[in-house]
Design a protein around this motif. Structure first.
Motif, PDB file in Angstrom:
ATOM      1  N   GLY A  55      -8.883 -62.284  85.638  1.00 39.36           N
ATOM      2  CA  GLY A  55      -7.717 -61.867  84.870  1.00 39.36           C
ATOM      3  C   GLY A  55      -7.795 -62.291  83.423  1.00 39.36           C
ATOM      4  O   GLY A  55      -8.485 -63.250  83.057  1.00 39.36           O
ATOM      5  N   ILE A  56      -7.060 -61.591  82.570  1.00 40.88           N
ATOM      6  CA  ILE A  56      -7.115 -61.882  81.142  1.00 40.88           C
ATOM      7  C   ILE A  56      -6.559 -63.266  80.833  1.00 40.88           C
ATOM      8  O   ILE A  56      -7.054 -63.959  79.933  1.00 40.88           O
ATOM      9  CB  ILE A  56      -6.373 -60.788  80.330  1.00 40.88           C
ATOM     10  CG1 ILE A  56      -6.731 -60.901  78.841  1.00 40.88           C
ATOM     11  CG2 ILE A  56      -4.880 -60.847  80.547  1.00 40.88           C
ATOM     12  CD1 ILE A  56      -8.174 -60.634  78.528  1.00 40.88           C
ATOM     13  N   GLU A  57      -5.550 -63.720  81.594  1.00 43.81           N
ATOM     14  CA  GLU A  57      -4.992 -65.046  81.322  1.00 43.81           C
ATOM     15  C   GLU A  57      -6.030 -66.136  81.581  1.00 43.81           C
ATOM     16  O   GLU A  57      -6.163 -67.088  80.811  1.00 43.81           O
ATOM     17  CB  GLU A  57      -3.743 -65.288  82.174  1.00 43.81           C
ATOM     18  CG  GLU A  57      -2.542 -64.452  81.788  1.00 43.81           C
ATOM     19  CD  GLU A  57      -2.558 -63.081  82.459  1.00 43.81           C
ATOM     20  OE1 GLU A  57      -3.509 -62.810  83.240  1.00 43.81           O
ATOM     21  OE2 GLU A  57      -1.642 -62.283  82.210  1.00 43.81           O
TER      22      GLU A  57
ATOM     23  N   GLY B  55      -2.026 -57.434  74.367  1.00 43.14           N
ATOM     24  CA  GLY B  55      -0.904 -58.269  73.976  1.00 43.14           C
ATOM     25  C   GLY B  55      -1.149 -59.741  74.262  1.00 43.14           C
ATOM     26  O   GLY B  55      -0.795 -60.615  73.458  1.00 43.14           O
ATOM     27  N   ALA B  56      -1.779 -60.027  75.393  1.00 42.80           N
ATOM     28  CA  ALA B  56      -2.067 -61.415  75.740  1.00 42.80           C
ATOM     29  C   ALA B  56      -3.054 -62.031  74.755  1.00 42.80           C
ATOM     30  O   ALA B  56      -2.911 -63.194  74.353  1.00 42.80           O
ATOM     31  CB  ALA B  56      -2.625 -61.494  77.163  1.00 42.80           C
TER      32      ALA B  56
ATOM     33  N   ILE C 255      -8.643 -66.073  78.788  1.00 37.13           N
ATOM     34  CA  ILE C 255      -8.102 -66.720  77.590  1.00 37.13           C
ATOM     35  C   ILE C 255      -8.093 -68.235  77.747  1.00 37.13           C
ATOM     36  O   ILE C 255      -8.485 -68.980  76.842  1.00 37.13           O
ATOM     37  CB  ILE C 255      -6.685 -66.195  77.299  1.00 37.13           C
ATOM     38  CG1 ILE C 255      -6.748 -64.734  76.833  1.00 37.13           C
ATOM     39  CG2 ILE C 255      -5.972 -67.059  76.266  1.00 37.13           C
ATOM     40  CD1 ILE C 255      -5.394 -64.049  76.759  1.00 37.13           C
ATOM     41  N   GLU C 256      -7.660 -68.707  78.903  1.00 35.70           N
ATOM     42  CA  GLU C 256      -7.567 -70.152  79.128  1.00 35.70           C
ATOM     43  C   GLU C 256      -8.927 -70.818  79.019  1.00 35.70           C
ATOM     44  O   GLU C 256      -9.079 -71.876  78.384  1.00 35.70           O
ATOM     45  CB  GLU C 256      -6.945 -70.420  80.508  1.00 35.70           C
ATOM     46  CG  GLU C 256      -6.605 -71.881  80.763  1.00 35.70           C
ATOM     47  CD  GLU C 256      -7.823 -72.709  81.168  1.00 35.70           C
ATOM     48  OE1 GLU C 256      -7.918 -73.866  80.713  1.00 35.70           O
ATOM     49  OE2 GLU C 256      -8.667 -72.188  81.921  1.00 35.70           O
ATOM     50  N   ALA C 257      -9.953 -70.216  79.612  1.00 30.08           N
ATOM     51  CA  ALA C 257     -11.284 -70.827  79.587  1.00 30.08           C
ATOM     52  C   ALA C 257     -11.857 -70.852  78.175  1.00 30.08           C
ATOM     53  O   ALA C 257     -12.452 -71.846  77.744  1.00 30.08           O
ATOM     54  CB  ALA C 257     -12.219 -70.071  80.528  1.00 30.08           C
TER      55      ALA C 257
END
Length: 334
Positions: free
Chosen positions: A44-46, A83-84, A49-51
């Motif tokens: 997932g995109i979240e 958007g994320a 992004i977190e990594a």
């Protein structure tokens, strides 16, 4: 819903803390940005992004989101991903297309590649990136499977890449040909032929770790391409250990047999100031349809990201006498 998915609008749960003193990408990197292919860390995109942000990086390379190639995401799914990324303050250094790749042989429908490029042109404009990774069309080995003879393969590849590159340039994009699957995947002379045929809409992507899978020495390929170093616009970083039987085991960058650190030094010595994009292939190997559990994917990505930071620091340090001599030897051997 995947284990990595979160409620829309929610904040992804942070992973384990990373020592930022070794991870941060700054101007001290000699103008070279550290980044990575996000789906090697998370579906997932979240999670992607977190990594990436855990490593202190400010950009990401996009290949898939939730297992779906970027051009095939629904409009709503793409809007959510874009958007994320905007909310996280991450830029997109490049996107990876399926065009000309190992699942798109030269005998396939060219219309599918043109359609994908049309979608990516619109989506790259939204993401603020101009680079699209492509390959150069593998040819079925068996004529009974529709494979082309050598001359026909070359003609068709050059036609397709020329057409794609012209369309890319008209949209403000640059295609990045990767040394992977296809007609020019392992041959520097064919890569130059592609550049000559395609014009300014095409540049090169050098991957440090693709050689073993395709039977060539990646570091040697890079030395052969040095006269065209200014056409290398992007670099993928992976490493591997080679067994006597020919099996390939991917490993942390700088710990394998592929001379990754030497390749980075060589690139820097010849003016490379683009991105070094991590593609470990340790926990995720798309061509094998292999993916480890989510926690292991993130852990491997972060571990390799920290190693890449150290590798770049060492490459930026003044060369030792042995390294300088090796660079001189490589130059004289060209």
């Amino acid at each position: 819903m995947s284990a990595e998915a979160v409620r829309p609008g929610s904040v992804p749960r942070p992973g384990p803390r990373v020592d930022m003193s070794t991870a941060t990408s700054t101007a001290a990197s000699g103008g070279v940005a550290l980044t990575g292919i996000g789906d090697e860390a998370a579906l997932g995109i979240e999670g992607q992004i977190e990594a990436v942000t855990a490593l202190g990086w400010r950009s990401v390379e996009l290949r898939t989101v939730d297992g779906t190639p970027l051009a095939e995401l629904s409009a709503a799914a793409f809007d959510r991903a874009a958007g994320a990324l905007l909310d996280a303050g991450l830029s997109v250094v490049a996107v990876d297309a399926r065009i000309g790749g190992w699942a798109r042989p030269v005998t396939g429908d060219f219309a599918a590649d043109l359609a994908e490029l049309d979608v990516l042109a619109r989506r790259c404009a939204r993401l603020g990136t101009r680079y699209v990774r492509v390959m150069s069309y593998p040819n079925p080995a068996d004529p009974s499977d529709g494979g082309l003879d050598a001359a026909a393969w070359e003609r068709e590849v050059l036609f397709r890449v020329r057409e794609l590159s012209a369309r890319a340039a008209a949209s403000g994009l640059t295609l990045l040909h990767e040394n992977c699957a296809g007609w020019a995947g392992s041959d520097p002379h064919r890569m130059v032929r592609l550049l000559e045929a395609a014009g300014p809409g095409l540049a090169l992507l050098f991957d440090t770790g693709n050689g073993p899978a395709y039977g060539y020495d990646g570091h040697r390929l890079l030395t052969d391409l040095l006269p065209y170093a200014d056409r290398i616009h992007h670099v993928h970083i992976k490493d591997a250990v080679l067994s006597p039987g020919g099996a390939v085991r991917y490993c942390v960058p700088g710990t394998g047999d592929l001379r990754v650190a030497d390749s980075v030094r060589l690139l820097l010595a010849h003016g490379y100031r683009g991105a070094l994009s991590l593609e470990p292939h340790i926990a995720v190997r798309p061509h094998e349809d292999h993916r480890d559990p989510a926690e292991e994917c993130r852990a491997a990505f972060v571990r390799c990201g920290l190693a890449l930071r150290r590798l770049l620091d060492e490459a930026l340090a003044p060369p030792t006498a042995a390294v300088a001599k090796d660079l001189e030897r490589q130059e004289s051997a060209r």
